[in-house]
Motif scaffolding. Sequence first.
Motif, PDB file in Angstrom:
ATOM      1  N   GLN A   1       0.843  -1.188   0.000  1.00 25.17           N
ATOM      2  CA  GLN A   1       0.000   0.000   0.000  1.00 25.17           C
ATOM      3  C   GLN A   1       0.881   1.242   0.000  1.00 25.17           C
ATOM      4  OE1 GLN A   1      -3.519   0.136  -0.123  1.00 25.17           O
ATOM      5  NE2 GLN A   1      -3.196  -2.016  -0.651  1.00 25.17           N
ATOM      6  N   PRO A   2       0.493   2.280  -0.731  1.00 20.03           N
ATOM      7  CA  PRO A   2       1.349   3.472  -0.817  1.00 20.03           C
ATOM      8  C   PRO A   2       1.736   4.042   0.545  1.00 20.03           C
ATOM      9  CG  PRO A   2      -0.374   3.586  -2.458  1.00 20.03           C
ATOM     10  CD  PRO A   2      -0.690   2.390  -1.612  1.00 20.03           C
ATOM     11  N   GLY A   3       0.788   4.062   1.492  1.00 23.28           N
ATOM     12  CA  GLY A   3       1.078   4.621   2.804  1.00 23.28           C
ATOM     13  C   GLY A   3       2.076   3.816   3.606  1.00 23.28           C
ATOM     14  N   GLU A   4       2.272   2.548   3.220  1.00 26.13           N
ATOM     15  CA  GLU A   4       3.239   1.699   3.913  1.00 26.13           C
ATOM     16  C   GLU A   4       4.646   1.866   3.358  1.00 26.13           C
ATOM     17  OE1 GLU A   4       1.722  -2.199   3.298  1.00 26.13           O
ATOM     18  OE2 GLU A   4      -0.015  -1.927   4.617  1.00 26.13           O
ATOM     19  N   TYR A   5       4.749   2.580   2.249  1.00 33.51           N
ATOM     20  CA  TYR A   5       6.063   2.731   1.613  1.00 33.51           C
ATOM     21  C   TYR A   5       6.763   3.956   2.192  1.00 33.51           C
ATOM     22  CZ  TYR A   5       9.677   2.493  -1.936  1.00 33.51           C
ATOM     23  OH  TYR A   5      10.891   2.368  -2.576  1.00 33.51           O
ATOM     24  N   THR A   6       7.784   3.711   3.001  1.00 34.69           N
ATOM     25  CA  THR A   6       8.536   4.787   3.643  1.00 34.69           C
ATOM     26  C   THR A   6      10.024   4.536   3.407  1.00 34.69           C
ATOM     27  OG1 THR A   6       6.818   4.943   5.346  1.00 34.69           O
ATOM     28  CG2 THR A   6       8.895   6.081   5.780  1.00 34.69           C
ATOM     29  N   PRO A   7      10.528   4.929   2.243  1.00 32.47           N
ATOM     30  CA  PRO A   7      11.945   4.693   1.949  1.00 32.47           C
ATOM     31  C   PRO A   7      12.839   5.469   2.913  1.00 32.47           C
ATOM     32  CG  PRO A   7      10.961   6.149   0.315  1.00 32.47           C
ATOM     33  CD  PRO A   7       9.839   5.621   1.149  1.00 32.47           C
ATOM     34  N   ASP A   8      13.823   4.781   3.479  1.00 34.21           N
ATOM     35  CA  ASP A   8      14.736   5.428   4.417  1.00 34.21           C
ATOM     36  C   ASP A   8      16.138   5.582   3.835  1.00 34.21           C
ATOM     37  OD1 ASP A   8      15.102   2.672   4.476  1.00 34.21           O
ATOM     38  OD2 ASP A   8      15.711   2.635   6.579  1.00 34.21           O
ATOM     39  N   THR A   9      16.310   5.217   2.576  1.00 30.83           N
ATOM     40  CA  THR A   9      17.565   5.491   1.896  1.00 30.83           C
ATOM     41  C   THR A   9      17.305   5.769   0.423  1.00 30.83           C
ATOM     42  OG1 THR A   9      19.867   4.756   1.618  1.00 30.83           O
ATOM     43  CG2 THR A   9      18.166   3.118   1.237  1.00 30.83           C
ATOM     44  N   ALA A  10      18.159   6.594  -0.147  1.00 34.56           N
ATOM     45  CA  ALA A  10      18.130   6.881  -1.581  1.00 34.56           C
ATOM     46  C   ALA A  10      19.556   6.805  -2.088  1.00 34.56           C
ATOM     47  CB  ALA A  10      17.544   8.258  -1.863  1.00 34.56           C
ATOM     48  N   LEU A  11      19.782   5.998  -3.116  1.00 33.06           N
ATOM     49  CA  LEU A  11      21.080   5.922  -3.781  1.00 33.06           C
ATOM     50  C   LEU A  11      20.991   6.728  -5.062  1.00 33.06           C
ATOM     51  CD1 LEU A  11      21.346   3.597  -1.725  1.00 33.06           C
ATOM     52  CD2 LEU A  11      22.602   2.319  -3.470  1.00 33.06           C
ATOM     53  N   ILE A  12      21.836   7.733  -5.171  1.00 36.77           N
ATOM     54  CA  ILE A  12      21.850   8.613  -6.335  1.00 36.77           C
ATOM     55  C   ILE A  12      23.095   8.287  -7.140  1.00 36.77           C
ATOM     56  CG2 ILE A  12      21.889  11.006  -7.124  1.00 36.77           C
ATOM     57  CD1 ILE A  12      20.708  11.654  -4.265  1.00 36.77           C
ATOM     58  N   ASN A  13      22.907   7.696  -8.302  1.00 43.36           N
ATOM     59  CA  ASN A  13      24.016   7.295  -9.166  1.00 43.36           C
ATOM     60  C   ASN A  13      24.125   8.240 -10.353  1.00 43.36           C
ATOM     61  OD1 ASN A  13      24.770   5.000  -7.682  1.00 43.36           O
ATOM     62  ND2 ASN A  13      23.216   3.751  -8.687  1.00 43.36           N
ATOM     63  N   PHE A  14      25.356   8.644 -10.660  1.00 47.70           N
ATOM     64  CA  PHE A  14      25.588   9.466 -11.840  1.00 47.70           C
ATOM     65  C   PHE A  14      26.407   8.667 -12.842  1.00 47.70           C
ATOM     66  CE2 PHE A  14      28.162  12.507 -14.332  1.00 47.70           C
ATOM     67  CZ  PHE A  14      27.109  13.128 -15.000  1.00 47.70           C
ATOM     68  N   TYR A  15      25.878   8.534 -14.061  1.00 48.27           N
ATOM     69  CA  TYR A  15      26.530   7.831 -15.153  1.00 48.27           C
ATOM     70  C   TYR A  15      27.101   8.853 -16.119  1.00 48.27           C
ATOM     71  CZ  TYR A  15      23.977   3.550 -13.792  1.00 48.27           C
ATOM     72  OH  TYR A  15      23.480   2.451 -13.126  1.00 48.27           O
ATOM     73  N   ALA A  16      28.417   9.094 -16.055  1.00 50.48           N
ATOM     74  CA  ALA A  16      29.069   9.890 -17.085  1.00 50.48           C
ATOM     75  C   ALA A  16      29.199   9.020 -18.342  1.00 50.48           C
ATOM     76  CB  ALA A  16      30.436  10.355 -16.611  1.00 50.48           C
ATOM     77  N   HIS A  17      29.624   9.627 -19.452  1.00 52.88           N
ATOM     78  CA  HIS A  17      29.768   8.864 -20.690  1.00 52.88           C
ATOM     79  C   HIS A  17      30.689   7.666 -20.465  1.00 52.88           C
ATOM     80  CE1 HIS A  17      29.921   7.877 -24.869  1.00 52.88           C
ATOM     81  NE2 HIS A  17      31.223   8.104 -24.943  1.00 52.88           N
ATOM     82  N   GLY A  18      30.232   6.474 -20.835  1.00 51.24           N
ATOM     83  CA  GLY A  18      31.017   5.253 -20.688  1.00 51.24           C
ATOM     84  C   GLY A  18      30.767   4.500 -19.407  1.00 51.24           C
ATOM     85  N   ALA A  19      30.070   5.086 -18.446  1.00 48.63           N
ATOM     86  CA  ALA A  19      29.786   4.384 -17.187  1.00 48.63           C
ATOM     87  C   ALA A  19      28.730   3.304 -17.415  1.00 48.63           C
ATOM     88  CB  ALA A  19      29.309   5.370 -16.136  1.00 48.63           C
ATOM     89  N   HIS A  20      28.801   2.272 -16.612  1.00 51.55           N
ATOM     90  CA  HIS A  20      27.854   1.167 -16.737  1.00 51.55           C
ATOM     91  C   HIS A  20      27.698   0.504 -15.370  1.00 51.55           C
ATOM     92  CE1 HIS A  20      31.875  -0.601 -17.212  1.00 51.55           C
ATOM     93  NE2 HIS A  20      31.353  -1.676 -16.657  1.00 51.55           N
ATOM     94  N   MET A  21      26.774  -0.428 -15.272  1.00 51.38           N
ATOM     95  CA  MET A  21      26.522  -1.156 -14.030  1.00 51.38           C
ATOM     96  C   MET A  21      26.303  -2.618 -14.378  1.00 51.38           C
ATOM     97  SD  MET A  21      25.946  -0.645 -10.620  1.00 51.38           S
ATOM     98  CE  MET A  21      25.262   0.993 -10.412  1.00 51.38           C
ATOM     99  N   GLY A  22      27.108  -3.500 -13.768  1.00 52.07           N
ATOM    100  CA  GLY A  22      26.970  -4.924 -14.034  1.00 52.07           C
ATOM    101  C   GLY A  22      25.699  -5.501 -13.435  1.00 52.07           C
ATOM    102  N   MET A  23      25.330  -6.682 -13.868  1.00 55.16           N
ATOM    103  CA  MET A  23      24.141  -7.354 -13.360  1.00 55.16           C
ATOM    104  C   MET A  23      24.320  -7.682 -11.880  1.00 55.16           C
ATOM    105  SD  MET A  23      21.868  -7.590 -15.805  1.00 55.16           S
ATOM    106  CE  MET A  23      20.784  -9.017 -15.649  1.00 55.16           C
ATOM    107  N   HIS A  24      23.318  -7.331 -11.081  1.00 58.59           N
ATOM    108  CA  HIS A  24      23.405  -7.517  -9.639  1.00 58.59           C
ATOM    109  C   HIS A  24      21.991  -7.587  -9.065  1.00 58.59           C
ATOM    110  CE1 HIS A  24      22.752  -3.223 -10.172  1.00 58.59           C
ATOM    111  NE2 HIS A  24      22.262  -3.203  -8.952  1.00 58.59           N
ATOM    112  N   GLN A  25      21.900  -8.028  -7.820  1.00 55.42           N
ATOM    113  CA  GLN A  25      20.651  -8.017  -7.079  1.00 55.42           C
ATOM    114  C   GLN A  25      20.729  -6.952  -5.988  1.00 55.42           C
ATOM    115  OE1 GLN A  25      21.026 -12.250  -6.018  1.00 55.42           O
ATOM    116  NE2 GLN A  25      18.908 -12.529  -6.715  1.00 55.42           N
TER     117      GLN A  25
END
Length: 228
Positions: free
Chosen positions: A118-142
């Motif tokens: 339910q939307p009211g139950e969603y209370t994120p307590d962390t935010a990861l802000i990633n910046f991808y410059a030209h050529g940056a990538h992210m491998g497969m992960h969980q």
Amino acid sequence: MTGQLFQRERSTPSVGAVHVPGWLDTGRQQEIVEACRRWAVGPVPMRSAVLPGGHRMSVQTVCLGWHWQPYKYTRTADDAGGGRVAEVPEWMVELGRDAIRAAYFTQGEAGYAPEIIQPGEYTPDTALINFYAHGAHMGMHQDKDERSSAPVVSFSIGDTCIFRFGNTQTRNKPYTDLELATGDLFVFGGPSRFAYHGVPRTLAGTADPASGLDSGRINITLRMTGLE
């Protein structure tokens, strides 16, 4: 990329995973970009995390609420000067709840799944802000460093990327490649919460200057850590 010949449709690459194109309008994107610029310089600066094997990630990251480093969360940035990270602002928590509504509560649309959370139950307590410059990538992960199985909410701003969304068992096929453009929302929860995913590449020159970002890509992921 400042225009589309055809309107992009929302889609569900797997149960609980929802892509909503163009969800953030340009005004909200600009506000988020300006906030990210402030967070990038402090209280904990943006940095490229180093994996346990010594490899430095090509993506640069700054965190809110909890500081992430491979593969744990801490309140202080022990790998980036030791400062305490800024809190997740209330407006971002509300944005996360609105994202849950858009993904799972639009009846008759792809992805409708109100049983996940339910939307009211969603209370994120962390935010990861990633910046991808030209050529940056992210491998497969969980995303499994959290103790909560609440959905991950992801926003994209700037350059379009190829986002690879896979299965929960292996980094290999089957997976689906999607284009995430500026303003796009992607939510994954329920059966898809622990699916492998990554960003093989970004498409340079596709950012819309109206977003506030002329080049590169900002990706923000909101999570509930389940930590105290």
